[in-house]
Design a protein around this motif. Structure first.
Motif, PDB file in Angstrom:
ATOM      1  N   SER A  14       0.837  -1.187   0.000  1.00  9.52           N
ATOM      2  CA  SER A  14       0.000   0.000   0.000  1.00  9.52           C
ATOM      3  C   SER A  14       0.879   1.247   0.000  1.00  9.52           C
ATOM      4  O   SER A  14       1.864   1.338   0.745  1.00  9.52           O
ATOM      5  N   TYR A  15       0.530   2.162  -0.885  1.00  6.14           N
ATOM      6  CA  TYR A  15       1.257   3.439  -1.039  1.00  6.14           C
ATOM      7  C   TYR A  15       2.758   3.214  -1.246  1.00  6.14           C
ATOM      8  O   TYR A  15       3.588   3.992  -0.773  1.00  6.14           O
ATOM      9  N   GLY A  16       3.084   2.102  -1.939  1.00  5.69           N
ATOM     10  CA  GLY A  16       4.482   1.853  -2.292  1.00  5.69           C
ATOM     11  C   GLY A  16       5.418   1.759  -1.102  1.00  5.69           C
ATOM     12  O   GLY A  16       6.620   1.964  -1.243  1.00  5.69           O
ATOM     13  N   ASP A  17       4.860   1.433   0.086  1.00  9.85           N
ATOM     14  CA  ASP A  17       5.680   1.398   1.311  1.00  9.85           C
ATOM     15  C   ASP A  17       6.347   2.746   1.588  1.00  9.85           C
ATOM     16  O   ASP A  17       7.371   2.812   2.285  1.00  9.85           O
ATOM     17  N   TYR A  18       5.812   3.829   1.031  1.00 12.79           N
ATOM     18  CA  TYR A  18       6.407   5.162   1.267  1.00 12.79           C
ATOM     19  C   TYR A  18       6.434   5.492   2.758  1.00 12.79           C
ATOM     20  O   TYR A  18       5.546   5.103   3.501  1.00 12.79           O
ATOM     21  N   LEU A  19       7.435   6.198   3.175  1.00 10.75           N
ATOM     22  CA  LEU A  19       7.678   6.621   4.565  1.00 10.75           C
ATOM     23  C   LEU A  19       8.065   5.413   5.418  1.00 10.75           C
ATOM     24  O   LEU A  19       9.212   5.285   5.781  1.00 10.75           O
ATOM     25  N   ARG A  20       7.119   4.550   5.749  1.00  9.89           N
ATOM     26  CA  ARG A  20       7.376   3.242   6.370  1.00  9.89           C
ATOM     27  C   ARG A  20       6.252   2.338   5.898  1.00  9.89           C
ATOM     28  O   ARG A  20       5.148   2.825   5.664  1.00  9.89           O
ATOM     29  N   ALA A  21       6.509   1.038   5.776  1.00  7.11           N
ATOM     30  CA  ALA A  21       5.450   0.131   5.318  1.00  7.11           C
ATOM     31  C   ALA A  21       4.230   0.274   6.222  1.00  7.11           C
ATOM     32  O   ALA A  21       4.329   0.146   7.443  1.00  7.11           O
ATOM     33  N   GLY A  22       3.100   0.572   5.635  1.00  9.26           N
ATOM     34  CA  GLY A  22       1.844   0.665   6.396  1.00  9.26           C
ATOM     35  C   GLY A  22       1.546   2.035   6.989  1.00  9.26           C
ATOM     36  O   GLY A  22       0.429   2.278   7.460  1.00  9.26           O
ATOM     37  N   ALA A  23       2.527   2.936   6.966  1.00  7.13           N
ATOM     38  CA  ALA A  23       2.383   4.222   7.668  1.00  7.13           C
ATOM     39  C   ALA A  23       1.264   5.084   7.076  1.00  7.13           C
ATOM     40  O   ALA A  23       0.483   5.692   7.817  1.00  7.13           O
ATOM     41  N   ILE A  24       1.169   5.129   5.755  1.00  5.07           N
ATOM     42  CA  ILE A  24       0.163   5.997   5.129  1.00  5.07           C
ATOM     43  C   ILE A  24      -1.231   5.379   5.299  1.00  5.07           C
ATOM     44  O   ILE A  24      -2.178   6.065   5.701  1.00  5.07           O
ATOM     45  N   SER A  25      -1.337   4.086   5.026  1.00  2.01           N
ATOM     46  CA  SER A  25      -2.636   3.396   5.157  1.00  2.01           C
ATOM     47  C   SER A  25      -3.223   3.561   6.550  1.00  2.01           C
ATOM     48  O   SER A  25      -4.433   3.692   6.706  1.00  2.01           O
ATOM     49  N   ALA A  26      -2.340   3.545   7.552  1.00  5.61           N
ATOM     50  CA  ALA A  26      -2.803   3.624   8.944  1.00  5.61           C
ATOM     51  C   ALA A  26      -3.402   4.990   9.292  1.00  5.61           C
ATOM     52  O   ALA A  26      -3.897   5.178  10.392  1.00  5.61           O
ATOM     53  N   ARG A  27      -3.337   5.938   8.351  1.00  3.95           N
ATOM     54  CA  ARG A  27      -3.928   7.273   8.595  1.00  3.95           C
ATOM     55  C   ARG A  27      -5.089   7.550   7.646  1.00  3.95           C
ATOM     56  O   ARG A  27      -5.429   8.703   7.399  1.00  3.95           O
ATOM     57  N   THR A  28      -5.675   6.507   7.074  1.00  2.00           N
ATOM     58  CA  THR A  28      -6.800   6.701   6.149  1.00  2.00           C
ATOM     59  C   THR A  28      -8.124   6.484   6.900  1.00  2.00           C
ATOM     60  O   THR A  28      -8.133   5.920   7.996  1.00  2.00           O
ATOM     61  N   PRO A  29      -9.263   6.937   6.314  1.00  2.00           N
ATOM     62  CA  PRO A  29     -10.555   6.903   7.037  1.00  2.00           C
ATOM     63  C   PRO A  29     -10.967   5.527   7.553  1.00  2.00           C
ATOM     64  O   PRO A  29     -11.564   5.427   8.630  1.00  2.00           O
ATOM     65  N   ILE A  30     -10.675   4.464   6.817  1.00  2.00           N
ATOM     66  CA  ILE A  30     -11.169   3.134   7.215  1.00  2.00           C
ATOM     67  C   ILE A  30     -10.606   2.671   8.564  1.00  2.00           C
ATOM     68  O   ILE A  30     -11.184   1.832   9.252  1.00  2.00           O
ATOM     69  N   ILE A  31      -9.468   3.259   8.959  1.00  2.00           N
ATOM     70  CA  ILE A  31      -8.833   2.866  10.223  1.00  2.00           C
ATOM     71  C   ILE A  31      -9.760   3.112  11.412  1.00  2.00           C
ATOM     72  O   ILE A  31      -9.786   2.348  12.372  1.00  2.00           O
ATOM     73  N   LYS A  32     -10.562   4.175  11.316  1.00  6.33           N
ATOM     74  CA  LYS A  32     -11.505   4.484  12.386  1.00  6.33           C
ATOM     75  C   LYS A  32     -12.486   3.320  12.581  1.00  6.33           C
ATOM     76  O   LYS A  32     -12.759   2.896  13.708  1.00  6.33           O
ATOM     77  N   GLY A  33     -13.001   2.800  11.463  1.00  3.67           N
ATOM     78  CA  GLY A  33     -13.932   1.673  11.508  1.00  3.67           C
ATOM     79  C   GLY A  33     -13.268   0.410  12.025  1.00  3.67           C
ATOM     80  O   GLY A  33     -13.853  -0.333  12.816  1.00  3.67           O
TER      81      GLY A  33
END
Lengths: 230, 83
Positions: A51-70
């Motif tokens: 996800s997101y090309g592992d940019y910054l750290r693997a999983g870092a960007i995905s963990a700040r997207t709206p679905i995380i709240k759910g």
């Protein structure tokens, strides 16, 4: 028995996970990362990928997207949530358990079959395994080295948060059997409540004999049966 | 406008496989006096703000929320005013 299978930009194991959930008797539904409300689902799987090309750290960007709240709400409500590979990295970045996953010790992407030992069979996903049972399951990652400081690790052992350890074929936890330099050979962890498991190996890639192993299928079966009861 | 520079490094005691691999390659090339190599991540952020202090506070917040992983990272922030 609807199970949410999350899809971020760069998730690539989602259809394999859907297949495994179906084999286990569940009804998978792909859910895009923009969706915040997951109330209609009994459980969720965060599949692997880049996800997101592992940019910054693997999983870092995905963990700040709206679905995380759910997802966070599901974890708090005690619904079964499984993070696989990149999904485990996302889960730890989102704080669903403790510690972190970082670059493999040999600085390489590793893709191979490994053996893992069940350390905790009290989670929904491991309820059909015996404690100490050895599973043959593949890994495929570059950032899978589990790390936590001594104090955190101590806390995790005390709260039964270590679920899987890399081992050899006979179940011995050895340095040679540790593919990525994870502290204490840790391959999978869970939260204090035991309902959210995050692991680097891919159970969906070991869910049918034709794939080389079906040792991973029971994780999905355990999940579906647990979800039926809540 | 301000330019905030964030340097993210691994905490002491956390292994850096990339640094170790580079060190080994330098040794292979004959630089046998190289004993340790550390790699950092550097992020430049161009942003508006009231003053340097406020900008630094905000970037600190960004580090906590996204840029650094508190389990393994330390970070430094430098702020300068730009045209």
């Amino acid at each position: 028995m609807k199970i949410a299978v999350t899809k971020f930009l760069g998730t690539n194991c989602d259809l394999d996970v859907c297949h495994a959930v179906k084999l286990a008797g569940g009804e998978p539904e792909l859910v895009f990362f923009t969706q915040e409300n997951l109330d209609s689902y009994k459980g969720a799987v965060i599949p692997g990928g880049f996800s997101y090309g592992d940019y910054l750290r693997a999983g870092a960007i995905s963990a700040r997207t709206p679905i995380i709240k759910g997802l966070k709400k599901m974890v708090e409500e005690g619904k079964p949530v499984l993070g696989i590979c990149n999904g485990a990295q996302i889960g730890l970045e989102a704080g669903f358990s403790k510690g972190t996953l970082t670059n493999n010790l040999n600085a390489k992407f590793i893709c191979k079959w490994v053996y893992i030992r069940v350390e905790n069979n009290k989670t929904p996903f491991t309820q059909y395994y015996k404690k100490g049972e050895v599973l043959k399951i593949p890994i495929a990652h570059a950032e899978g080295r589990f790390y936590a400081d001594d104090e955190t690790l101590d806390y995790m052992y005390k709260n039964n948060m270590i679920v899987f350890k890399y081992c050899d074929e006979t179940g011995e936890v050895t340095e040679e059997a540790n593919p990525n330099g994870s502290i204490d050979n840790i391959a999978g962890v869970c939260n204090e409540n035991q309902n959210c498991v995050l692991l680097m190996p891919h159970p969906e890639r070991a869910s049918e004999k034709i794939l080389g192993s079906d040792d991973g299928l029971k994780m999905f079966k355990g999940m579906i049966d647990y979800a039926k009861r809540i | 406008m301000y330019k905030a520079t964030v340097i993210i490094k691994l905490k002491k005691g956390v292994l850096n496989p990339e640094g170790r691999t580079i060190q080994r390659a330098l040794n292979f090339l004959g630089f046998n006096n190289v004993k340790e190599v550390q790699t950092y991540k550097m992020i430049d952020i161009i942003m508006e703000g009231e003053n340097e202090e406020k900008v630094k506070e905000e970037v600190e917040e960004m580090c906590k929320k996204l840029l650094a992983n508190p389990v393994i990272h330390d970070y430094e922030i430098k702020v300068e005013k730009i045209e």
